[in-house]
Write an enzyme that holds these catalytic residues in place. Sequence first.
Site, mmCIF file in Angstrom:
data_model
loop_
_atom_site.group_PDB
_atom_site.id
_atom_site.type_symbol
_atom_site.label_atom_id
_atom_site.label_comp_id
_atom_site.label_asym_id
_atom_site.label_seq_id
_atom_site.Cartn_x
_atom_site.Cartn_y
_atom_site.Cartn_z
ATOM 1 N N ASP A 32 0.878 -0.934 0.477
ATOM 2 C CA ASP A 32 -0.112 0.323 0.234
ATOM 3 C C ASP A 32 1.225 1.602 -0.075
ATOM 4 O O ASP A 32 2.131 1.413 0.467
ATOM 5 C CB ASP A 32 -1.215 0.353 1.166
ATOM 6 N N ASN A 92 -12.847 -3.953 2.225
ATOM 7 C CA ASN A 92 -13.866 -2.687 1.971
ATOM 8 C C ASN A 92 -14.840 -2.885 0.440
ATOM 9 O O ASN A 92 -14.490 -3.017 -0.378
ATOM 10 C CB ASN A 92 -12.557 -1.104 1.654
ATOM 11 N N GLU A 100 -12.025 2.632 -1.745
ATOM 12 C CA GLU A 100 -12.060 3.920 -2.370
ATOM 13 C C GLU A 100 -11.393 3.999 -3.891
ATOM 14 O O GLU A 100 -11.715 4.628 -5.319
ATOM 15 C CB GLU A 100 -10.526 4.752 -2.201
ATOM 16 N N HIS A 105 -10.300 -5.849 -3.723
ATOM 17 C CA HIS A 105 -8.832 -6.211 -3.219
ATOM 18 C C HIS A 105 -8.881 -5.697 -1.618
ATOM 19 O O HIS A 105 -9.999 -5.536 -1.042
ATOM 20 C CB HIS A 105 -8.174 -4.584 -2.997
ATOM 21 N N HIS A 107 -7.101 -5.758 1.959
ATOM 22 C CA HIS A 107 -5.738 -5.112 2.315
ATOM 23 C C HIS A 107 -5.672 -6.118 4.271
ATOM 24 O O HIS A 107 -6.102 -6.995 4.273
ATOM 25 C CB HIS A 107 -6.647 -3.853 3.167
#
Length: 118
Positions: A32, A92, A100, A105, A107
């Site tokens: 990230d 998310n 976003e 994806h 994390h």
Amino acid sequence: MHDPNCLFCKIIAGQIPSKKVYEDEGIFAFHDIHPWAPVHFLMLPKLHLPSMAQVTMEHAGLLGRMLALAPQLALEQGCNPYPEGGFRVMVNTGRDGGQEVHHLHIHVIGGPRPWLKG
């Protein structure tokens, strides 16, 4: 399927540089750019899926492989072993879920605390 306007599709294609953690025929992982913790990388399917909201049973094998790979990569990237160590896996989904970039994806976040977030 590839979306030519998707940031993560461009990273997977090598059009935008990233610090790669892992790659195989269906999965791409990279660090990230704004890490919350000492270990913070993203795991993506190479297939463009906008979010978890679009996942179907057809994707179960791919997502299963991603989750099964997460512990190995977390350890390789510096997370301490379970149970004293560990890591967080977070997805998310949608604006209300904090997503976003609209390419599914995962994390993977860990390392010694305190973290910047969480």
